[in-house]
Design a protein around this motif. Structure first.
Motif, PDB file in Angstrom:
ATOM      1  N   LEU B  29     -30.355  23.418 -33.671  1.00  0.00           N
ATOM      2  CA  LEU B  29     -29.584  24.435 -32.954  1.00  0.00           C
ATOM      3  C   LEU B  29     -28.339  23.817 -32.343  1.00  0.00           C
ATOM      4  N   MET B  30     -28.507  22.657 -31.726  1.00  0.00           N
ATOM      5  CA  MET B  30     -27.385  22.004 -31.063  1.00  0.00           C
ATOM      6  C   MET B  30     -26.323  21.586 -32.079  1.00  0.00           C
ATOM      7  N   GLU B  31     -26.815  21.041 -33.216  1.00  0.00           N
ATOM      8  CA  GLU B  31     -25.888  20.559 -34.234  1.00  0.00           C
ATOM      9  C   GLU B  31     -25.027  21.721 -34.741  1.00  0.00           C
ATOM     10  N   VAL B  32     -25.695  22.821 -35.044  1.00  0.00           N
ATOM     11  CA  VAL B  32     -24.976  23.981 -35.561  1.00  0.00           C
ATOM     12  C   VAL B  32     -24.024  24.530 -34.513  1.00  0.00           C
ATOM     13  N   GLU B  34     -22.545  22.900 -32.054  1.00  0.00           N
ATOM     14  CA  GLU B  34     -21.369  22.019 -31.939  1.00  0.00           C
ATOM     15  C   GLU B  34     -20.362  22.329 -33.042  1.00  0.00           C
ATOM     16  N   ARG B  35     -20.902  22.476 -34.254  1.00  0.00           N
ATOM     17  CA  ARG B  35     -20.036  22.708 -35.410  1.00  0.00           C
ATOM     18  C   ARG B  35     -19.286  24.033 -35.255  1.00  0.00           C
ATOM     19  N   ARG B  36     -20.017  25.049 -34.756  1.00  0.00           N
ATOM     20  CA  ARG B  36     -19.382  26.350 -34.586  1.00  0.00           C
ATOM     21  C   ARG B  36     -18.314  26.307 -33.504  1.00  0.00           C
TER      22      ARG B  36
END
Lengths: 121, 871
Positions: B29-32, B34-36
């Motif tokens: 969730l965090m990775e996505v 950040e990317r968003r």
């Protein structure tokens, strides 16, 4: 004969895991599916599918390194098992058999229709 | 600075996610996220983050509910049950108080529910109830602002309305009467006799056992019986086609149908239903002569509004130039029993009474629950060790929580079962008290049983909830070291619950006292007439004047019979609209008044107080019956209000003056104002006028030998009027009938307020016993050091007195305002005196002191050694 059950989405996931080989973790799988198949994959659906595949014994997983952009949480990498490979093969073979069993007429008829439609234009 | 996703969503995710996946998915969730963030705005990223979390909420990812290790449930259950029983047994006082309290509380609540259900389900069985309207008439005279409103309508309304307005499908005219019916050649006065149009069977529900409903009431002298009446008259033989002799002259009526009895929850009640045309009443002459009730069956339930809009213009047109105004209002049939200010055929009840009773039932349950909470928190000290051991042996909090809730549930289910039995046993007495026919069978429906189950679940959650939370939260190490004390929050809770219990009790004491006081006031009110020892006989309108004179003279031969007077209404309830005017007034100016036809001796018989003039004499009555109407002469007696309305300066001023009621006559007397209608209304003008007709005979008797006098009257009656049944009642009973719903409310309030007070005291009794137990050591030490018994009692009860005082402060203003509101419904009422509240408060205080004192005394009298050596 053993019954290998594999849903449509599960099959896509397991194939993607194979494609990504050693880099298969959830976000990567999601990205891969989304780019190849141009469909969106919800995180919920993906994780449920992965969990189900693991429970069935088609995939195994191990914790990877934790990185800064994941707020210190580890990645979880997936790998196909021998059973998973069998299941994939089984699935492909059954599909092929079914394809072979279709009488030519039907596929041809479709072609004819196409030709007909073309000539009308 | 690092940007954070919405925290609440993350929390939610962490709460539901199964631990084995939580870390990985959170990472994803965090990775996505950040990317968003890098690709777009924060709001969008936040939104998508939340959506992701919502979509993750699915089986497989949600953690399982049951994480505790699995036990052999049946063994655990058995163990818990055993412990529960042992515990209940060990704390006998608390158990008895709880079980008794719950049982009494639930029984009361059940009975009240039954009563409310009964009243609420009135007319529910009528299939057309949504589209039936009762017609209310309002009339007034030009030149007068007074308007009179009621359920009376003339015969004209139903036919004209159903012809004129397309919304009206059918009109039904009805009236109830007392009729003489011959049963085995003996005249019987049947009071549940009703006349109705043949359209009755189209508007109202019926279940015809014999006969044809479409033709049963067509034509005069037809009557339909209920099954029980048919059985009374004809036994098991078929009734249809038989003849009944009905009325003074024994008119033969043909029985054209037998229908099933109406349920007790019907506003329309009858034994006989005769065709309306049997009355031979005029059909469409006038809107006056409004002596009937009209119901309209509308073509749909939304027609009320549109029809009402048309009624006023229509009536204004109809009444043009008549010198009077008559307006009609529509009242939904479903409002008649509970929400109408006008009585129905059976006697309606105000919905506020139902709310009041429901409130009392709720308060009783609250008191009972509070008692349970108080007692179980108080005794939680005893159970703290058990909880400690259980926790050490691996019990988790939820398990303990449910164990304690379970105990409460077992107790309340037991109480419910016992209460049901008790309520069934008590129902006949309750019915007698209320003069009702409640039936428990009405309640044994799946909905009701489910409701009871949910209610007991709720009670056990409310009552058991707090103790369960307290106990399950205990720290095992501290408890086992023995340092457990009641927490301050528990003490505050106990005290505030006690305060509320007493506030509720005090409120009920005050409310009951005031209701009772007002009822006594009504019953002992000097009404301006004497209703003791007045017998009321039903003589019928047709009895000739000559027969009347004979009867009166014969009756007066008995020394116990003092006076007798024939009249249309007794002073208890005079309700008939007339208009009066002085010859000197402008041509069409009139004053609305009530009037009552009476003959000689009315004032003497009823004990009304004359201010000036005299009672009617026999000659004056005779003058009204002169053969040619030219010589008819009328005499009037008016009350003070009428004299004032007519503009006389003093009672003497009115005597001998001419006045016009229906015709011109002379005023011969002025009487003091008296309440001739309910005490809820103020006194209005009244005229008594001479007449030789009237269906009642009032007889004033000496109270000495009532039975003998009645027997004498009956024998005379049998000689002189053999065709009429001897039917009598007493004036004071009539009077009480008028206030039946108030009396009923008073009785119920007495009963249930008493119960509530007893239950609150029981709670205090239990609580004080535990509190004093806890202070046993302290008391012993104080005693050893030389404290006197009085001193100790003061220390022990001081705390409780503070609580009760607080309760008084809370309850008094609430009671004051609510009761003032209730009393405002009466024109003649008691004042809310201060001493009333003081007495109630002191009584509560004394009750509390007494309850605490019993335990205190025991603790004080006990040998201090007992308290001190327990270590």
């Amino acid at each position: 004969m053993k019954n290998y059950q594999l849903g449509e989405f599960e099959e896509i996931v397991i194939l993607t895991v194979c494609i990504l080989n050693t880099e298969a973790y959830s976000v990567a799988i999601k990205d891969e599916i989304e780019s190849r198949l141009t469909r969106t994959v919800s995180m919920g659906a993906l994780h449920t599918a992965l969990k189900r595949l693991e429970d069935k014994g088609y995939l195994k997983s191990f914790s990877g390194e934790s990185t800064e952009d994941r707020a210190g949480r580890p990645r979880r990498y997936f790998e196909i098992t021998a059973l998973g490979k069998k299941a994939m093969r089984h699935s492909k073979e059954t599909r092929d058999e079914l394809w072979k069993a279709i009488p030519n007429v039907i596929l041809d008829a479709k072609l004819n229709k196409l030709v007909l439609a073309y000539s009308l234009v | 600075m690092k940007v954070k996703p919405p925290l609440f969503a993350l929390r939610f995710f962490q709460w539901y996610c199964t631990p084995e996946l939580a870390d990985y998915i959170e990472g994803d969730l965090m990775e996505v996220y950040e990317r968003r963030l890098k690709n777009g705005r924060k709001v969008k990223a936040d939104l998508l983050f939340i959506i992701d979390i919502v979509f993750l909420f699915r089986p497989g990812i949600i953690r399982s509910m049951d994480q505790s290790p699995k036990f052999y449930h049946s063994v655990m259950l058995k163990n818990n049950l055993k412990l529960a029983v042992r515990n209940l047994w060990k704390n006998k006082v608390a158990t008895i108080i709880n079980v008794f309290g719950l049982t009494v509380g639930i029984t009361s609540a059940l009975l009240i529910t039954l009563f409310i259900y009964h009243e609420m389900s009135f007319d529910a069985f009528q299939p057309n109830k949504e589209r039936i309207a009762r017609v209310i008439m309002e009339y007034g005279f030009e030149g007068s602002t007074d308007k009179v409103k009621g359920t009376f309508t003339s015969t004209k309304v139903a036919p004209v309305f159903s012809r004129t307005f397309p919304e009206v499908e059918k009109g039904v005219r009805m009236t109830d009467a007392d009729m003489i019916v011959k049963l085995n050649n003996e005249p019987v006065l049947e009071s549940n006799f009703m006349f109705a149009d043949s359209s009755f069977f189209q508007a109202f529900a019926f279940d015809m056992l014999e006969g044809n409903p479409t033709t049963a009431l067509n034509g005069p002298d037809k009557v339909v019986l209920t099954a029980s009446t048919a059985f009374r008259y004809f036994g098991k033989e078929p009734a249809v086609g038989k003849t009944l002799l009905i009325g003074n002259n024994g008119t033969p009526y043909e029985v054209t149908g037998v229908m099933r009895d109406y349920p007790t929850t019907s506003q329309i009640k009858f034994d006989f239903l005769a065709s309306f045309s049997s009355l031979k009443a005029n059909q469409e002459e006038t809107y006056f002569n409004a002596n009937y009730t009209t119901y309209l069956l509308l073509n749909n339930q939304h027609a009320f509004g549109p029809l009402q809009e048309k009624l006023h213009p229509f009536m204004e047109n109809e009444m043009k130039g008549s010198g009077a105004s008559i307006l009609f209002y529509l009242e939904p049939f479903t409002d008649v029993h509970l929400r109408s200010p006008y009585a129905d055929f059976t006697g309606s009840i105000s919905i506020t009474y139902l709310y009041t009773l429901g409130g009392v039932a709720l308060l009783i349950m609250v008191i009972v629950c509070f008692t349970y909470i108080n007692l179980s928190t108080a005794k939680s000290i005893d159970r703290a060790r058990e909880v400690g051991i259980r926790k050490v042996s691996g019990a988790v909090r939820s398990q303990l929580f449910w164990q304690f809730i379970g105990e409460a549930f077992v107790l309340s289910i037991l109480a419910v079962i016992v209460s049901m039995g008790l309520a069934i046993l008590l129902l006949p007495t309750f019915n007698e008290l209320l003069n009702k026919e409640l039936d428990f069978a009405n309640l044994f429906t799946p909905t009701f049983l489910l409701g009871i189950f949910i209610a007991s679940l709720l009670v056990s959650l409310i009552a058991g909830g707090y103790p369960a939370i307290i106990l399950s939260r205990l720290q095992p190490a501290r408890v086992l070291k023995g340092v457990f004390k009641n927490t301050p929050s528990a003490k505050i809770l106990q005290q505030s619950l006690t305060v509320f219990q007493f506030a509720i009790s005090l409120f009920l004491i005050i409310a009951t006292g005031i209701i009772q006081g007002q009822l006594n006031f009504i019953q002992n009110q000097k009404l301006g007439y004497d209703r003791e020892h007045v017998v009321m006989l039903s003589v019928g309108w047709n009895l000739s004047h000559q027969q009347m004179i004979t009867l009166k003279n014969e009756l007066k031969t008995n020394p116990n019979i003092l006076h007798a007077s024939r009249c249309s209404s007794s002073p208890v309830n005079i309700y008939s609209g007339y208009s009066m005017r002085l010859p000197s007034m402008a041509e069409n100016e009139v004053i609305s008044t009530n009037a009552n036809p009476v003959d000689a001796g009315y004032i003497k018989t009823t004990g009304l107080q004359l201010l000036a003039g005299a009672d009617f004499t026999d000659e004056q009555v005779d003058r009204t019956r002169a053969m040619n109407s030219e010589e008819d002469k009328f005499y009037y007696i008016i009350n003070e209000s009428a004299a004032k309305a007519l503009g006389f300066t003093s009672p003497e001023d009115a005597i001998g003056r001419e006045m016009e009621l229906n015709s011109v006559g002379t005023i011969v007397g002025v009487i003091k104002d008296f309440n001739f209608q309910s005490l809820r209304t103020s006194i209005q003008p009244l005229v008594l006028f001479t007449a030789s007709w009237g269906n009642r005979l009032l007889v004033k008797v000496k109270g000495d030998d009532m039975e003998g006098t009645l027997a004498f009257m009956q024998t005379k009656w049998k000689q002189l009027l053999p065709h009429r049944p001897f039917d009598y009642s007493f004036l004071d009973q009539e009077y009480e009938k008028m206030y039946r719903s108030e009396v009923q409310l008073g009785q119920m309030m007495n009963l249930f307020a008493g119960i509530a007070i007893v239950l609150a005291c029981l709670g205090l009794f239990g609580l004080s016993s535990f509190m004093i137990q806890q202070r046993n050591k302290e008391i012993s030490i104080r005693k050893v050091l030389g404290a006197s018994a009085f001193n100790l009692l003061g220390i022990l009860s001081g705390n409780f007195i503070r609580l009760v005082l607080l309760a008084i402060v809370i309850a008094t203003p609430v009671a004051y305002f609510l009761m003032r509101e209730w009393l405002d419904g009466f024109v003649y009422k008691i004042n809310l005196e201060v001493w009333f509240f003081i007495v109630a408060g002191v009584a509560t205080l004394l009750i509390a002191l007494f309850t605490v004192g019993i335990h205190g005394l025991k603790a004080v009298v006990d040998n201090p050694i007992k308290g001190l050596r327990s270590e």
